[in-house]
Design an enzyme around this catalytic site. Structure first.
Site, mmCIF file in Angstrom:
data_model
loop_
_atom_site.group_PDB
_atom_site.id
_atom_site.type_symbol
_atom_site.label_atom_id
_atom_site.label_comp_id
_atom_site.label_asym_id
_atom_site.label_seq_id
_atom_site.Cartn_x
_atom_site.Cartn_y
_atom_site.Cartn_z
ATOM 1 N N GLY A 49 19.743 17.992 41.943
ATOM 2 C CA GLY A 49 19.394 16.691 42.510
ATOM 3 C C GLY A 49 19.490 15.518 41.558
ATOM 4 O O GLY A 49 19.908 14.426 41.933
ATOM 5 N N ASP A 104 15.150 13.704 40.560
ATOM 6 C CA ASP A 104 15.591 12.833 41.648
ATOM 7 C C ASP A 104 14.398 12.409 42.496
ATOM 8 O O ASP A 104 14.252 11.247 42.856
ATOM 9 C CB ASP A 104 16.647 13.535 42.528
ATOM 10 N N ASP A 107 8.114 15.431 45.252
ATOM 11 C CA ASP A 107 7.606 15.575 46.617
ATOM 12 C C ASP A 107 6.200 16.184 46.520
ATOM 13 O O ASP A 107 5.228 15.468 46.357
ATOM 14 C CB ASP A 107 8.607 16.462 47.370
ATOM 15 N N LYS A 135 7.098 10.655 46.558
ATOM 16 C CA LYS A 135 6.433 10.597 47.871
ATOM 17 C C LYS A 135 4.941 10.782 47.614
ATOM 18 O O LYS A 135 4.459 11.927 47.603
ATOM 19 C CB LYS A 135 6.940 11.739 48.760
ATOM 20 N N PHE A 156 12.146 12.986 54.968
ATOM 21 C CA PHE A 156 13.267 13.615 54.263
ATOM 22 C C PHE A 156 14.377 12.593 54.002
ATOM 23 O O PHE A 156 14.774 11.842 54.890
ATOM 24 C CB PHE A 156 13.802 14.779 55.085
ATOM 25 N N VAL A 157 14.862 12.565 52.760
ATOM 26 C CA VAL A 157 15.934 11.630 52.376
ATOM 27 C C VAL A 157 17.090 12.374 51.700
ATOM 28 O O VAL A 157 16.901 13.461 51.130
ATOM 29 C CB VAL A 157 15.414 10.522 51.428
ATOM 30 N N ASP A 163 20.200 16.287 48.546
ATOM 31 C CA ASP A 163 21.025 16.993 49.529
ATOM 32 C C ASP A 163 20.279 17.395 50.789
ATOM 33 O O ASP A 163 19.060 17.507 50.798
ATOM 34 C CB ASP A 163 21.581 18.277 48.899
ATOM 35 N N ARG A 169 25.144 14.800 48.628
ATOM 36 C CA ARG A 169 24.763 14.375 47.273
ATOM 37 C C ARG A 169 25.638 13.222 46.792
ATOM 38 O O ARG A 169 25.256 12.449 45.921
ATOM 39 C CB ARG A 169 24.911 15.532 46.283
#
Ligand code: IMP
Ligand code: MG
Length: 179
Positions: A49, A104, A107, A135, A156-157, A163, A169
Site C-alpha cells: 500500500g 498508506d 485503519d 481513520k 473503504f478507499v 487497493d 493502486r
C-alpha cells in the site's frame, strides 16, 4: 481525473484529488526534513500500500535519507483480518538508526501495533510513524501517529497505492466507496 470509477463489482467516487495529495505530501516531507536533518533517517515503507506514498514522500523530504521496504498483511477484501503476517522482512541492521515507518493508511492500527515491538527489539534510535490516511473512528490499538496526511471517515478507499483486491493502486487520486 474521473469523478466516479468502477472496480470489479464496486463503484467509487473521487475523494481526494491528486493535487491535494501532492500538496500535503510536500508539507509532510518538509516537516520530516526539519525533525530529521543530520540523522540520515531510514524510511521503511510498508508494502504494497505505501509504495507510492513512500516514493513521493522521500522526494518531498530534502535531506540525506535511506529507504527500504517491508511487506506485511492484515487485510483480505474489505476487512482487516486482525492477524498480521510478515512476508518480506527487513534486510538491514537498524541498530541506532532513526526509523520512519511509512503507511498508506492506519485503519484499526493492528498492522503497526503488532509490527512495532519486533522493530523495537532491533534497538533503533527512534521509530516515528507517518501515515497518509488515518481513520480515527476505526482505530482500536493505542498508536502514536507522528505525522498524518488526512483524517478520513471509516469508509473503504482506494487509489494512490491503496487497493481493492489488488486493483486500483495505480490511480493518482483517492476514491471512496459509494454507498
Ligand atoms: P490496520 O492494520 O487495520 O490499521 O490496516 C492497515 C492496512 O489495511 C493498511 O496498510 C491497508 O493496506 C489496509 N487498509 C485499511 N483500510 C483500507 C482501505 O480503506 N482501503 C484499502 N486498504 C485498506
Ligand atoms: Mg498497507
Amino acid at each position: 481525473m474521473d469523478k466516479q470509477i468502477q472496480v470489479q463489482d464496486l463503484t467509487f467516487n473521487l475523494f481526494i484529488t491528486e493535487t491535494t495529495i501532492q500538496q500535503r505530501v510536500k508539507e509532510l516531507g518538509e516537516e520530516i526534513a526539519i525533525q530529521f536533518k543530520d540523522q540520515n533517517p531510514l524510511f521503511i515503507g510498508i508494502l504494497n500500500g505505501a509504495l507510492i506514498f513512500t516514493a513521493d514522500l522521500i522526494r518531498a523530504c530534502p535531506i540525506a535519507s535511506e529507504v527500504t521496504f517491508m511487506k506485511v498483511q492484515s487485510y483480505a477484501g474489505l476487512q482487516s483480518t486482525g492477524t498480521v503476517t510478515t512476508q518480506i522482512g527487513l534486510q538491514q541492521d537498524i541498530k541506532g538508526r532513526s526509523i520512519i515507518l511509512v503507511e498508506d493508511i492506519i485503519d484499526t492500527g493492528a498492522t503497526l501495533y503488532h509490527l512495532l515491538p519486533d522493530l523495537q527489539k532491533l534497538a533503533p534510535r527512534s521509530i516515528s510513524l507517518v501515515s497518509l490516511l488515518v481513520k480515527p473512528t476505526a482505530l482500536k490499538y493505542p498508536l502514536v501517529i507522528d505525522y498524518k496526511g488526512f483524517e478520513i471517515p471509516d469508509k473503504f478507499v482506494i487509489g494512490y497505492g491503496l487497493d481493492y483486491n489488488e486493483q486500483a493502486r495505480n490511480l493518482s487520486g483517492i476514491y471512496q466507496l459509494k454507498k
